[in-house]
Design an enzyme around this catalytic site. Sequence first.
Site, PDB file in Angstrom:
ATOM      1  CB  CYS A 155       5.106  90.416   8.451  1.00 36.21           C
ATOM      2  SG  CYS A 155       5.320  90.600   9.443  1.00 36.21           S
ATOM      3  CB  CYS A 195       7.167  88.303  11.081  1.00 38.53           C
ATOM      4  SG  CYS A 195       5.379  89.107  11.089  1.00 38.53           S
TER       5      CYS A 195
END
Length: 281
Positions: free
Chosen positions: A39, A36
């Site tokens: 993230c 991600c």
Amino acid sequence: MTTEAVADITDGTFASEVLERSREVPVVVDFWAPWCGPCRHLSPTLEQLAQEYAGKVRLVKVNIDENPAVAGRLGVQSIPAVMAFRDGEIVDQFVGALPEPDVRRFFESTLPSPADLLVAEAAQSLAGGDVAAAERAYQSALAGDPRHADAALGLAALVLDRGDLPQAGALAEPWAGDAHGKRILGLISLRLAAEGATRAEIEERLRADERDAAAHYVLGALLAVEGEWDAALEHLLETVRLDRAFADDGGRLRMLDAFNVLGDDDPLTQNYRRRLSAVLF
């Protein structure tokens, strides 16, 4: 990454590291995954702030690829997803890689307010038997935050214990939808229904006339105030059987008050709810 302020946790340690730990200090949970991009962008900001707020807020990270169970239970559908827990409950959350000022405000929002700290102080005073100190702490909390539910209901419980029904009712009424508010308002209604009567005189009336709905009603309220819930509910149910209209449906309403005091999960509540429905319908 595991430090005093930041820890990697698993599905298996979530209960202890988040739900239980958040009763001591707010816990921010970062749900992320290695693939991600957002993230990876958000993570350094979270970890920097966790170091700044060390001792006040704890950050834990959950890799959802390796630990999907908790994320699934909490309805995490997009990452990064960040949730703040206090006292075992989610108090705030956001999704996506927010800029540092927004994340900082999020961390600030997890901290207990001055009123929260005073309520905690009141609880400590009560645990030590100092009711006067607890009352002062609740009053100070309300002076700073008049809409603080725990302060209002905590103070309501104290003034109810000393018999000030009007003040207790005024404090609890705004929180009539809260379980604690319902409990206090239920106790007030039961005390008002029993006010001015003595158990001996009411029992004498029932010995003279077992079908005296008013006597069953008052005795039920008296017994509830004294904590004899099973007998109390039996007399209130008898009031409903004998005269549904008495005291504007008082038998049924006082039973509902008793249910609110006992709580929905209490076996007496469940038993007498069924029996009340059988009488009504």
